[in-house]
Write a protein that holds these residues in place. Structure first.
Motif, short mmCIF file in Angstrom:
data_model
loop_
_atom_site.label_atom_id
_atom_site.label_comp_id
_atom_site.label_asym_id
_atom_site.label_seq_id
_atom_site.Cartn_x
_atom_site.Cartn_y
_atom_site.Cartn_z
N ILE A 63 -0.58 2.98 -13.11
CA ILE A 63 -1.03 4.22 -12.48
C ILE A 63 -1.91 3.81 -11.29
N ARG A 64 -1.92 4.66 -10.29
CA ARG A 64 -2.59 4.30 -9.04
C ARG A 64 -4.11 4.31 -9.17
N TYR A 65 -4.64 5.33 -9.84
CA TYR A 65 -6.09 5.51 -9.88
C TYR A 65 -6.59 5.41 -11.33
N PRO A 66 -7.68 4.68 -11.57
CA PRO A 66 -8.18 4.50 -12.94
C PRO A 66 -9.13 5.59 -13.41
N THR A 95 -2.71 1.05 -1.64
CA THR A 95 -1.41 0.93 -0.98
C THR A 95 -0.50 -0.13 -1.60
N VAL A 96 -1.01 -0.96 -2.50
CA VAL A 96 -0.19 -2.04 -3.06
C VAL A 96 1.01 -1.46 -3.80
N SER A 97 2.14 -2.16 -3.70
CA SER A 97 3.34 -1.75 -4.41
C SER A 97 3.16 -2.03 -5.90
N LEU A 98 3.29 -0.97 -6.71
CA LEU A 98 3.05 -1.09 -8.14
C LEU A 98 4.38 -1.17 -8.89
#
Length: 349
Positions: free
Chosen positions: A196-199, A321-324
């Motif tokens: 997930i992008r945000y913790p 912005t990192v590709s997850l």
């Protein structure tokens, strides 16, 4: 003197006959014959215009025989059967202030809307990216088992499309061969279960990722290997992916910090925590979205916030912005089955 007998023979005049090449008859008889012929011709003509009636009973064709006939022949045999109703219904909602409002208007329960948000969380930040003019479409499978319960709310949507300023985001519900149902992207990647992008739920980005930033505490320029997410003290902090805790303790500058080794080559770091969640220690396994700690201002911090880092092959990357990586994608026959279903559902969106 001899007497002579004189015989007078009377011959009646024979009327002269008008002869025709084919009918050597008198004119009045010829006219009568013509009238009779005309009447016969008229009778035959009238009989030819009347609909023909068959005395044989109609024979019903079996369904497989009808399917073998040309379409024109089937149409001529009687009224066409009504087309089967589609098993899917589509509901599109726009002009709502939040995604939850749009989902509620479409008939989704709060729990179902939350699951859809979780599935799209890697692609859409609904707190920041959603605008009132955005649009969302839901496809429901009316023949699914869940659709025939007493629950007044629809079951999990078979497909969802969210349209924002960033473009279209589609997910498709698919039950794998193990009987497990998950949402996947069109390429067959698991929509939820990766990163997930945000913790956490934060108010703002108070400091961005930078190779050269002026440190307000040390009063010098140095790299900032993560992002600072401002939030009230005590705000829960979640693991952004499955992994193993490699460190949970204090570090100079970072205060209370947790480091997690995720799926290679990824690792994550959470700093300035006020405290750790129960059970968090080196060697503990954590699940995506599990609470691991709480926002604080320990270490070199000017206020409550979370310092969050993402490393790829031990190199820090911008977390925003990192590709997850997604969860484990579908392969082989699973992917073929999913591709067929998702293509059908995509045509309805």
């Amino acid at each position: 003197m001899s007497h002579s007998t004189i015989l007078f023979v009377y011959a009646a005049p024979v009327p002269r006959m008008t002869r025709f090449p084919l009918f050597p008859v008198e004119p009045d008889k010829f006219a009568l014959i013509c009238i009779v012929c005309l009447m016969l011709v008229g009778a035959v003509f009238m009989m030819s215009r009347a609909p023909a009636k068959s005395e044989q009973p109609a024979v019903a064709l079996p369904n497989d025989a009808l399917s073998a006939l040309p379409a024109s022949a089937v149409a001529a045999s009687g009224p066409a059967a009504p087309a089967p109703a589609s098993r899917y219904t589509v509901k599109t909602v726009a002009g709502q202030p939040t995604f939850f409002d749009a989902a509620n208007l479409a008939g989704l329960s709060a729990s179902v809307a939350h699951r859809v948000i979780e599935a799209l969380r890697n692609r859409v930040d609904f707190r920041r990216d959603w605008k009132q003019e955005n649009q969302v479409s839901f496809v429901f499978d009316t023949k699914s088992a869940a659709a025939h319960t007493d629950d007044p709310h629809p079951a999990m949507p078979a497909a969802v499309r969210v349209v924002t300023d960033a473009g279209e985001h589609d997910i498709f519900l698919y039950k794998n061969l193990k009987g497990e149902a998950f949402y996947y992207t069109k390429s067959g990647d698991r929509a939820r279960g990766g990163f997930i992008r945000y913790p956490l739920a934060f108010r703002r980005v108070s400091s961005t990722f930078s190779s050269r930033r002026f440190d307000p505490v040390l009063r010098r320029w140095q790299p900032h290997d993560g992002v600072d997410l401002a939030a009230p003290a005590g705000t829960p902090v979640h693991a952004t992916a499955n992994g193993v805790v490699t460190f949970a303790g204090q570090q100079t500058g970072y205060g209370n910090v947790i480091e997690i080794r995720n799926r290679p080559p990824y690792s994550t770091l959470f700093a300035h925590l006020s405290r750790f969640a129960k059970g968090i220690h080196a060697g503990a396994k954590v699940r995506r979205n599990e609470i691991i700690g709480y926002v604080g201002s320990t270490g070199w911090a000017t206020g409550p916030h979370l310092h969050y880092e993402v490393h790829v092959n031990d190199v820090p990357k911008n977390p925003l912005t990192v590709s997850l990586p997604p969860a484990e994608p579908l392969h082989g026959k699973e992917l073929s089955r999913f591709a067929s279903r998702s293509a059908e559902l995509e045509g309805l969106l």
